[in-house]
Each structure stands twice: as C-alpha cells, then as structure tokens.
Design an enzyme around this catalytic site. Structure first.
Site, mmCIF file in Angstrom:
data_model
loop_
_atom_site.group_PDB
_atom_site.id
_atom_site.type_symbol
_atom_site.label_atom_id
_atom_site.label_comp_id
_atom_site.label_asym_id
_atom_site.label_seq_id
_atom_site.Cartn_x
_atom_site.Cartn_y
_atom_site.Cartn_z
ATOM 1 N N GLY A 138 0.814 -1.215 0.000
ATOM 2 C CA GLY A 138 0.000 0.000 0.000
ATOM 3 C C GLY A 138 0.843 1.257 0.000
ATOM 4 O O GLY A 138 0.525 2.237 -0.689
ATOM 5 N N LYS A 164 3.805 1.575 -1.289
ATOM 6 C CA LYS A 164 4.377 1.724 -2.630
ATOM 7 C C LYS A 164 3.344 2.265 -3.622
ATOM 8 O O LYS A 164 3.687 2.910 -4.607
ATOM 9 C CB LYS A 164 4.923 0.389 -3.123
ATOM 10 C CG LYS A 164 6.146 -0.108 -2.348
ATOM 11 C CD LYS A 164 7.300 0.878 -2.450
ATOM 12 C CE LYS A 164 8.540 0.384 -1.719
ATOM 13 N NZ LYS A 164 9.345 -0.529 -2.497
ATOM 14 N N LYS A 165 2.071 2.015 -3.358
ATOM 15 C CA LYS A 165 1.016 2.515 -4.238
ATOM 16 C C LYS A 165 0.617 3.955 -3.919
ATOM 17 O O LYS A 165 -0.280 4.500 -4.558
ATOM 18 C CB LYS A 165 -0.218 1.619 -4.130
ATOM 19 C CG LYS A 165 -0.053 0.251 -4.774
ATOM 20 C CD LYS A 165 -1.327 -0.554 -4.661
ATOM 21 C CE LYS A 165 -1.232 -1.878 -5.417
ATOM 22 N NZ LYS A 165 -0.264 -2.800 -4.849
ATOM 23 N N SER A 166 1.270 4.582 -2.949
ATOM 24 C CA SER A 166 0.931 5.965 -2.605
ATOM 25 C C SER A 166 1.591 6.976 -3.546
ATOM 26 O O SER A 166 1.407 8.175 -3.378
ATOM 27 C CB SER A 166 1.357 6.259 -1.157
ATOM 28 O OG SER A 166 2.763 6.132 -1.011
ATOM 29 N N ASP A 210 -4.728 -2.381 0.319
ATOM 30 C CA ASP A 210 -3.411 -2.835 0.781
ATOM 31 C C ASP A 210 -2.953 -2.088 2.031
ATOM 32 O O ASP A 210 -2.317 -2.671 2.917
ATOM 33 C CB ASP A 210 -2.370 -2.640 -0.332
ATOM 34 C CG ASP A 210 -2.449 -3.720 -1.395
ATOM 35 O OD1 ASP A 210 -2.973 -4.799 -1.092
ATOM 36 O OD2 ASP A 210 -2.009 -3.472 -2.526
#
Length: 720
Positions: free
Chosen positions: A219, A221-223, A267
């Site tokens: 999660g 890394k998806k920011s 995530d």
C-alpha cells in the site's frame, strides 16, 4: 419557606452528585476503552506494550499458544507449494527451462551456473518431496530443509523470473522451518507421543508480521502519483471480473477508482482490519474477493491461494480445534486443551484473591466494569516475572527482531544496491511494488560488431532467452552480452556447423543494445546508451549503472495530452494508430516503415529534429529540419529514415499511420479474434494440473534412468 429551600438545596446537591457520578462513569468508561485497546495490542504481540523490556518481550513471545491454527495453515501452505514446484518453479517444463546449455540465465551472483539437466531434475525432486513433507507434517524439519535450500538456490540462479510472490514463498518457508507447525494436523503429531501440545506465541507473531507488511508496504508503494493518477494499470477494466462495476462506472472510472484507488486503500488498511475482532470478518470478505479476482486477472501462480490459506493466522489460535474437536486424528496426543485453559484461568484467580473488596465485588458482577483491568495487570506481570528466560530464547527473539528490521529495510534499500536500479528502484521481488509500474517495450536491437572485419551483425533478442525481463535491467543486459559472446565462441569450437555470416565471426567483438521502452504511459525512449560496448562496460552492485539513460520526467505532464491525441487519432478510422517518441540530443533513431503502413506522418511536439531519408532514385540524401509547430512531414513506406535530435534539450515527436493490412483483412472478413476467457475454467485448470504432474513424474523417471542406467535423456526443443 425554610423547608422548601432545604428541599431545593438537597435536590441541587443530588443533581450535582448525579452529574459527578456521570462524569466519573464517562471517565471510567474511557479509561476502560484505553486499557482494552492496550490489552488487545498486547494479546496480538504476546506481551504488554506499556512495560517493554527485552526479557518482557521474550517472555511474551514464548507464552504457550494453541498449535492447531498453525498446523492447518502449514498443511495448506505445503499444498500450495506442491503445485508451485510443478508450475511456477517449472518442474513440468524443466527440460525447456534448464535443458539447453546455450540458454542465458541471469544469476544474482555473477558466475553462478546451473547444474546439468539430470541433476537439476534431482534437485527439483528433492524440493518437491520437501513440499509434500511440509504439507503432511512428516519429518517436518527435514522436509523444510529439503524444500528451502533448493528453492533459494533455484531462485538465485535466474533473477529474470523474480517477482514478489516468489520471494514471499521463500521467506515464509524459511520462517516455517523455525516454527513448531507440526504439533497439530500432521503425521508427526499422530505418530509421536512426546509432543509438547503447545507452541511459543512467536510462531504466530512472526508469520502475522510477514503477511502484514506484505499488504502494508504494498500500500505504501502505491501511494505514489504514478499509481494514484491511474497510469500503472490501464485498460484492466475490460476484463470480465469488472463487469459489475461497469454497470455504474465507465471503463476509465473503473480503472481509476476500483483498480488504483481501491487497491491502494485495501493494501494499506486490510492488515489492520484483520488484526481486530470487530472488523476481521469484513476484511476477510474483501480479501477473498480481492485475491480471487487477482487469480483471474493475472498469471501469478499460487500467490492468491497462499494469501487465502494464510488468512486464518489472524484468527484465534484454536479455531480448528473447535471445528474438529470430535476427531481424534487431528488432536494432539498430549491433551493440550487443559494446559491452555489453565493458563487462561490462572490470572483471573490471582486477581480475585489479591484485589480489594470493592474490586472483587465488581469483578464478580461484571468483569472489567470498574477498573478490574488495572488491578489484574500487576499480577499478570508478576506471574510473567517469575518465569526464567534462557539465553536460547533471547537468541531466538533477537533473530526475530533482526528479521523484522531486515524486512522493513529491504523494500527501501535501493539507495545501496544502485546497480540493480533502472528507471525505478530495485529488482522486482523484495520491494513489494506489486503491479506499480507498467512497461511497454516496442524495440530491442542487439548489435554485434566484429572489430576485426569492421562488420555489424544483428541478433534476434529472443535468441537464447526465456523472457525479455533482461532488457530492462542494466546488470542483466550486461550478463546477456557476455552470454552471447560465450555462446558464439562455443558454437565455433563445437562440432555444430555454423552457417551464414556467423561462421566468419572473429573473437574480437563488441556488443551494443538499444532498448526502447515506455514507463507508465510516457513517451517511448531509450533505456540504455546505444554506443556503450556492454562487454567492456563496468558494473558494480553498489554503484549506479553508467550506461543507463535517465527517464525523461520533464515530459511526464504530457501523458494526459497523449491520451487525448491517441483518442483523436483512433477516431479517424479503426485502422489508424499513433506512436510517441522522445530522444536525447545528438542521438539518432534509425527507423524502417513497413510496406503495409501508409499515410505515415511525423510531427514534432517539443524540441528540434533533423530528418534524413534514404532515397534510391537519387544519389543525394533528403535532409530536413523540423521544429515544434512546424507542421507534419510525410514519411514514405518501405524504406529507412533517420531522425536526429539537434536541439540542446531532448525532443519529442509523434508518428501517425494507417494500417492497410489490417483494413484489407477486415474487408475480406478476417478480423482479429476477440480473446474470450471462461469465467471459472475449472475443468481446464484440473486438466492443466494433471498434465503438469504427469510431465513432472516423467522428467523424474527419465533423470533417474539416465543417472542409474545411462539411458539417454528425452528433451523437448522450444518451437521458433
């Protein structure tokens, strides 16, 4: 009158007492909630958070825990690994993966070489037997070693196959090796009569931690803007699993809100939701839906099923015992239920005996109603303090803490291992950047120059490779160049007759690679410097790749404009297309336009370029300079042309074209078949599994016959 005033005063005092009592009750309720929160966190960790100390942590992590949940999860994980060895590790197709001695592999440590095919099959067989042993809980520690050691060896042999879940399987299997997961639901527990009947709490804690960070760091890394702006996973909404969302959302909205935003929130938060009792079932529902959708969307092997199998880690440790209590097969032979109950009852007895009369009354009426938690905590601590902590236990907990620190550090360690970075940090594996980046590679040119004859030769980039992952990493590109040279020299020295121009190739070679990629919807651009000889290029794991061309981030804002242009061009006809290119000053793009493309035009979006065209009718070469806003240039089909960036800063330009072949086929009624997927191809998957197991057994039989009776191996050859 005096009586009236007295009654009013008494009523006023009574109201004040009621208000004060309500305030005390509210304050007491808030205090109980805070204490319940800390107790819940303490239950998850195995020790009280407000009294941290190394020995306290050790005592908490070594508290006895019911082994039943871990036993069932171990069996399910082992079952997933049995299938994984056949499919994703490649036992079913081992002859294609490891059978050709000319195949280029990309080991983490340069110089590692795979064994010959028969011995690789033996190694896979040992790993497969280890997976069966983990699943059955039979000779558990030995089975773990049989699985883990070959697994990591095979993983390190070729990092072009690395991904997040392969790394996860290796780490989780390593953690299982250190646990007592064979205390329940195992052959070992059924055969043995000396089992302890309980396991240390850290057996659960470390696995919970591993899967928690799997979600949480994914999660984080998806920011990034790349993900949240929707550039990583485009057009995924066309898959059938998103049909319900498309009833209320457009395809673009589904890609942005469901694929990107929901995955980010999921995530980042699902690990926390699975930790707490009140939200666990809802989190499980989302988890099951999420992983089943991923199993249909992507070819990621057993990863969704491993995540589903390990979800019960976050439940109560004794849930299988409650479900399977009547069955003696699954029960531990030592009767550990009594031990667990005794451990749970003992603290409450001590608290009732040593607390004040007021607290005993409150505890008797309702546990925890007026500060009983604060009275119970010192006694629990006192009971823990009476236990002895051994040096072995301290060492184990120190290793657990080191593992946790390492797992938190590795995803952000790419500032150290800079040699493995490209436009994004790190190799695709321990970073947990699952599906964060989308790559579109349109051109890979491998040029071999014979320095003795001064001639250039071009090699198909699929030669001696199993995938194209190597083309995106500087270390793998260099490894591929050295592998090409070794193979060419081996071919010349072998009895195999080399035909064509390769027969006269000298040993004085230079190898260059020109790779054109687009990252997350940007312009197509070069990934590596095409003028660097990869055989002589220096590379170090701790230094940046010197021949890596930087990503042209200054053009990232163009992506929304590129989407509008692409929609406009596709609106002209069903057979028109567009290609966006960016390049550095002084570099030249050599391009060939096929005969089936017509109405090809070139337009500059930023910078300045010089266009040169190879004309066969005249001895002179057409040369023209184009700038931004300078209109379009028609490009002839069936010939080469060269585009050189002559501006002081990078230039970007676009080609538009008409695909005549596609149009002609459409007129003849020949259209590109629409790829349809069955919703739940159960029988097809079962047949695939059966065929894979059959081929795996066949490979093992062939290897054993070859090693024992010297019978020649049967090996398939990949089709061109």
């Amino acid at each position: 009158m005096k009586r009236k005033l007295a009654r009013q005063e008494l009523r006023s005092n009574s109201d004040k007492d009621d208000d004060a009592g309500k305030e005390d009750e509210i304050e007491s309720s808030a205090k109980r909630k805070r204490l319940n929160l800390w107790e819940s966190v303490g239950q998850l960790c195995g020790f009280q958070i407000d009294e941290l100390g190394f020995d306290t942590v050790v005592e908490g992590l070594y508290k006895p825990a019911d082994p039943s949940s871990l036993g069932v999860i171990r069996a399910l994980f082992g079952l997933c690994m049995v299938f994984d060895v056949v499919d994703e590790r490649g036992l079913a197709n081992i002859d294609l993966k490891w059978g050709d001695p000319y195949t280029c592999h990309f080991p983490l440590m340069h110089g590692m070489r795979p064994m010959s095919l028969p011995y690789m099959i033996v190694l896979y067989s040992i790993m497969w037997l280890g997976a069966f042993g983990i699943m059955l809980g039979f000779h558990y520690k030995l089975a773990c070693c049989m699985f883990v050691l070959p697994y990591w060896y095979i993983l390190l042999l070729d990092k072009s196959f690395w991904n997040n879940h392969s790394y996860l399987f290796g780490v989780v299997s390593l953690l299982f090796c250190g646990t007592n997961a064979n205390e329940y639901f195992s052959v070992d527990a059924w055969l043995s009569r000396t089992q302890r009947g309980n396991i240390p709490t850290w057996n659960y804690f470390i696995l919970k931690f591993q899967f928690f960070i799997l979600y949480f760091i994914a999660g984080l890394k998806k920011s990034s803007r790349e993900w949240l702006e929707g550039y990583a996973m485009s057009n995924l909404s066309k898959h059938w699993v998103f049909d319900p969302f498309r009833l209320i959302l457009t395809g673009e909205q589904t890609d942005l809100y469901i694929v990107h935003w929901f995955a980010f929130v999921f995530d980042l938060t699902v690990g926390f939701f699975m930790l707490w009792d009140k939200t666990r079932m809802l989190a499980f529902l989302f988890c099951i839906t999420f992983h089943l959708m991923n199993s249909r969307l992507f070819s990621i092997g057993m990863f969704p099923y491993v995540c589903l199998a390990t979800m019960p880690l976050f439940c109560r440790n004794d849930w299988p015992r409650k479900l399977l209590l009547p069955s003696k097969i699954f029960r531990s032979p030592t009767g550990d239920d009594a031990v667990t109950k005794e451990e749970e009852v003992e603290p409450e007895k001590e608290t009732l005996e040593e607390s004040s009369p007021h607290e005993r009354n409150c505890n008797a009426i309702k546990a925890g109603s007026c500060g009983s938690e604060s009275a119970r905590e010192p006694k629990i601590r006192k009971r823990f303090a009476s236990r002895r902590v051994t040096n072995t236990q301290r060492l184990v907990v120190a290793l657990l803490i080191f593992h946790m620190a390492l797992q938190l550090f590795l995803p952000y360690s790419h500032f150290i291992t800079q040699g493995y970075n490209n436009w994004v940090p790190g190799l695709y594996g321990y970073s947990w950047d699952m599906m964060v980046h989308a790559w579109d590679t349109i051109l890979i040119v491998v040029r071999i120059r014979d320095n003795k004859s001064q001639k250039d030769y071009f090699l198909d980039p699929e030669t001696w490779t199993l995938n194209d992952r190597w083309a995106k990493h500087g270390d793998m590109v260099r490894q591929y160049a050295h592998c090409i040279k070794e193979n060419l020299q081996k071919l010349k020295g072998s009895s195999t007759r080399v035909k064509g121009p390769w027969a006269n190739l000298s040993s004085d070679l230079s190898i260059y690679a020109d790779v054109w990629c687009s990252l997350n919807g940007r312009f197509q651009q070069r990934l590596f410097n095409p003028h660097v000889d990869l055989l002589k290029a220096e590379w170090h794991p701790l230094k940046p790749v010197s021949y890596l061309m930087p990503l042209l981030r200054q053009f990232s804002s163009y992506r929304s404009k590129l989407e509008r242009i692409e929609r406009e061009v596709h609106g002209w006809s069903n057979y028109t297309g567009v290609l966006f290119v960016a390049d550095y000053p002084g570099l030249v793009l050599e391009n060939y336009v096929a005969n089936d493309l017509s109405n090809v035009s070139l337009r500059v979006l930023e910078g300045e370029i010089t266009y040169r065209e190879d004309t066969t009718t005249t001895t002179t070469m057409m040369r023209m300079t184009l700038n931004k806003g300078g209109g379009t240039l028609s490009v002839p089909s069936g010939s080469f042309h060269w585009v050189e960036t002559t501006s002081l800063h990078p230039a970007c330009y676009m080609y538009t074209f008409y695909n005549g072949t596609k149009h002609q086929l459409a007129r003849q009624g020949i259209v590109e078949p629409v790829k349809t997927e069955k919703v739940f191809p159960l029988m097809a998957e079962i047949r695939h599994r059966i065929d894979g197991f059959g081929r795996a057994v066949g490979h093992i039989t062939n290897a054993l016959l070859h090693l024992t009776l010297d019978i020649p191996m049967i090996r398939r050859v990949p089709l061109d």
